[in-house]
Design an enzyme around this catalytic site. Structure first.
Site, PDB file in Angstrom:
ATOM      1  N   GLN A 367     -27.655   2.572 -37.942  1.00  0.00           N
ATOM      2  CA  GLN A 367     -28.167   3.819 -38.500  1.00  0.00           C
ATOM      3  C   GLN A 367     -28.916   3.628 -39.811  1.00  0.00           C
ATOM      4  OE1 GLN A 367     -28.176   6.858 -37.153  1.00  0.00           O
ATOM      5  NE2 GLN A 367     -27.155   6.102 -35.314  1.00  0.00           N
ATOM      6  N   LYS A 390     -33.444   2.385 -32.601  1.00  0.00           N
ATOM      7  CA  LYS A 390     -33.173   3.227 -33.769  1.00  0.00           C
ATOM      8  C   LYS A 390     -34.252   3.079 -34.836  1.00  0.00           C
ATOM      9  CE  LYS A 390     -28.812   4.145 -32.372  1.00  0.00           C
ATOM     10  NZ  LYS A 390     -28.291   5.459 -31.972  1.00  0.00           N
ATOM     11  N   CYS A 528     -19.984   9.642 -30.070  1.00  0.00           N
ATOM     12  CA  CYS A 528     -19.288   8.354 -29.965  1.00  0.00           C
ATOM     13  C   CYS A 528     -18.594   8.005 -31.274  1.00  0.00           C
ATOM     14  CB  CYS A 528     -20.250   7.234 -29.555  1.00  0.00           C
ATOM     15  SG  CYS A 528     -20.913   7.437 -27.894  1.00  0.00           S
TER      16      CYS A 528
END
Length: 572
Positions: A367, A390, A528
């Site tokens: 992230q 990502k 998740c």
């Protein structure tokens, strides 16, 4: 415009500013991307405004904060001073978000149309009629071929180019063709970037070019296409090295994604080094991919999993972490940014504390890589993992960084071609890293696509991206707090790009479905990351998440839709 349109502090009245801004932006190429006229209630009607461009290279609210062509030199070479500080999240005045003063606005509106900023001329990539703003396309490649999206003269140049184009949000958005998509008759508003990011045209073209001109297996064949494919693949590895500031390209292993990278470390280093009663520390913020592999290893080895707790804002409690560290601690595995809350963890401090206790550290950067600089040497992590999708690259490609000596000590976790020096029926000799962990034919094309995505990010500058997104996050947070009954989940002062919330009276899946009908893509569910949501007494949240191609108009559309939803289900 009369002096009565201005408040006592020299700022224009919000309604007057909205009217003037909308008039001004109708002439700009990106006007169609705005969300004007989206039907906000009276109390939020000012959010329909798209911004005028502010002298000095910063544009104001509605059409997107950013660096504009023709701005000050600082907007080109670095982050303007106006974007380096924090803004208050409540009670913010228009001035706090960079709205122009009276003199600036009058000068802007009086300027002839010909003097207004226009997109610079761009070159088109081979085989494509599209125009690009941030990338060059006339760079030499083997045998003089011209490759779209190649941003450096050398395939093995890993440094960021010295000169970058200005950051202009309207031009950035043109580089992402999917942002022109329509969903349920509405312009797509993509706020699901924590799940996956979209691809600039340069990445899409680079993939097409690979399959049209370079497609081959790599490393051993004597023919020309194998040489091209090998150069492209290993060139992408070098770009990853530069992006992470690794010491050597040998420290960068291509995998399918962050999940496979974590499993690789667990099944290779973990099986060889974790024993009965050893301890592995994770944080309460973790994605399941950084919990389940360690649980499986602990169950197999008789080891114990321990958890760093968080406070009510979603911050890790370092004093409790210090109590967990001890002589049995073998590994600390944690995320740099929480995918569920957006919390930015104090990674360097956590790593130093772990090393002081003699433990190895795996840092999950899935992230973080698209929002902030990931310097693995400065962080001093033993492993760092991320997924290409990502960070504006294709799916199915990711990276495991590991310190070279450590990787070479780890046993291979898969056997096959490419990862061997010599094979007999009696024994096998393995390559050093990275080859020892890349058995079989790798995902060659998507690795090349990852290299093109890194080129794109480097040309904009990750620091510029982070500064822009920070201001957009503050704006979105401020606006979401105005929605009655909306509760933000994760309120750490150091956050990035994620805005999890629940809305009183509505299930999260209802909110997600209602937003989808408006063409707004968010994630609703447990992300998740069930343990951290349960820490806050929840099973799911709605999670808008930002990228640098989002603008304030995207946020405004979200706010308008939520306001209508709160006004009654019949509004949809």
């Amino acid at each position: 415009m009369s002096t009565s349109d201005f408040s006592g502090n020299g700022l224009p009245d919000i309604a007057a500013l909205a009217q003037l801004a909308n008039q001004f932006f109708t002439a700009l190429p990106s006007a169609s991307q705005g969300q004007a006229g989206i039907g906000l209630p009276a109390g939020l009607s000012h959010l329909n405004a798209a911004p005028p461009s502010v002298p000095g290279g910063v544009s104001a609210l509605g059409g997107g904060l950013g660096f504009s062509p023709g701005g000050s030199p600082s907007a080109v070479s670095g982050v303007p001073a106006s974007l380096t500080g924090d803004l208050p999240l409540s009670g913010a005045s228009p001035a706090a978000f960079g709205l122009p003063g009276e003199a600036e606005l009058k000068a802007l509106l009086a300027a002839p149309a010909s003097s207004q900023s226009q997109p610079p001329a761009t070159a088109a990539g081979p085989g494509s009629g599209a125009a690009y703003y941030f990338l060059d396309f006339a760079k030499p490649y083997p045998a003089g071929l011209k490759v779209p999206g190649l941003a450096t003269d050398s395939l093995h140049a890993g440094s960021v180019p010295a000169a970058r184009a200005p950051f202009d949000i309207n031009l950035v958005r043109r580089d992402f063709p999917i942002l022109q998509e329509r969903v349920n008759g509405k312009q797509l508003v993509w706020l699901d970037n924590a799940a996956t990011t979209h691809k600039p045209q340069s990445v899409i073209d680079r993939l097409a070019y690979f399959y049209a001109h370079e497609n081959s297996n790599i490393h051993r064949a004597a023919h020309e296409l194998a040489a091209r494919a090998t150069d492209a693949y290993e060139g992408a590895r070098e770009k990853v090295r530069g992006f992470l500031n690794a010491r050597s390209a040998n420290e960068c292993v291509f995998v399918r994604g962050a999940t496979e990278a974590i499993n690789l470390v667990a099944q290779s280093w973990g099986r060889a080094n974790i024993g009965r009663d050893d301890e592995i520390i994770v944080s309460h913020l973790e994605h399941h991919a950084n919990i389940v592999p360690w649980q499986m290893l602990c169950a197999e080895k008789g080891a114990r999993l321990r958890v760093i707790p968080v406070d009510d804002d979603g911050q890790l409690q370092l004093e409790e972490y210090a109590k967990l560290l001890g002589p049995k601690t073998r590994l600390v595995a944690f995320t740099q940014i929480s995918n569920a809350l957006g919390t930015v963890t104090p990674a360097r401090q956590i790593i130093e504390m772990a090393h002081s206790a003699g433990a190895k550290v795996l840092l999950d950067g899935a992230q973080s890589v698209s929002h902030l600089r990931a310097d693995v040497q400065a962080l001093d992590c033993d492993w760092f993992v991320f997924s290409g999708h990502k960070v504006f690259a294709p799916t199915g490609i990711g990276v495991l960084y590991g310190k070279e000596a450590l990787l070479n000590e780890m046993p291979p976790w898969q056997g096959g071609g490419n990862m061997i020096r010599d094979v007999t029926f009696e024994s096998t000799q393995y390559h050093d890293a990275p080859g020892r962990f890349e058995a079989g034919t790798g995902n060659i094309a998507d690795a090349v696509g990852l290299g093109a995505a890194i080129d794109y990010v480097n040309r904009i500058g990750i620091e510029n991206i982070g500064a822009y997104e920070h201001q957009l996050l503050l704006y979105a947070t401020h606006r979401l707090k105005e929605i009655p009954g909306l509760r933000l989940i994760g309120t750490a002062p150091d956050k990035a790009a994620v805005l999890s919330f629940v809305l009183e009276g509505y299930k999260t899946e209802e909110v997600g479905a209602a937003l989808n009908r408006e063409g707004i893509a968010v994630r609703s569910g447990h992300h998740c990351a069930q343990p951290i949501l349960r820490r806050f007494g929840l099973e799911s949240t709605v999670r808008p998440s930002l990228a640098f191609y989002n603008n304030c108009a995207d946020v405004d559309a979200l706010i308008a839709a939520l306001a209508r939803l709160k006004g009654g289900r019949s509004s949809f």
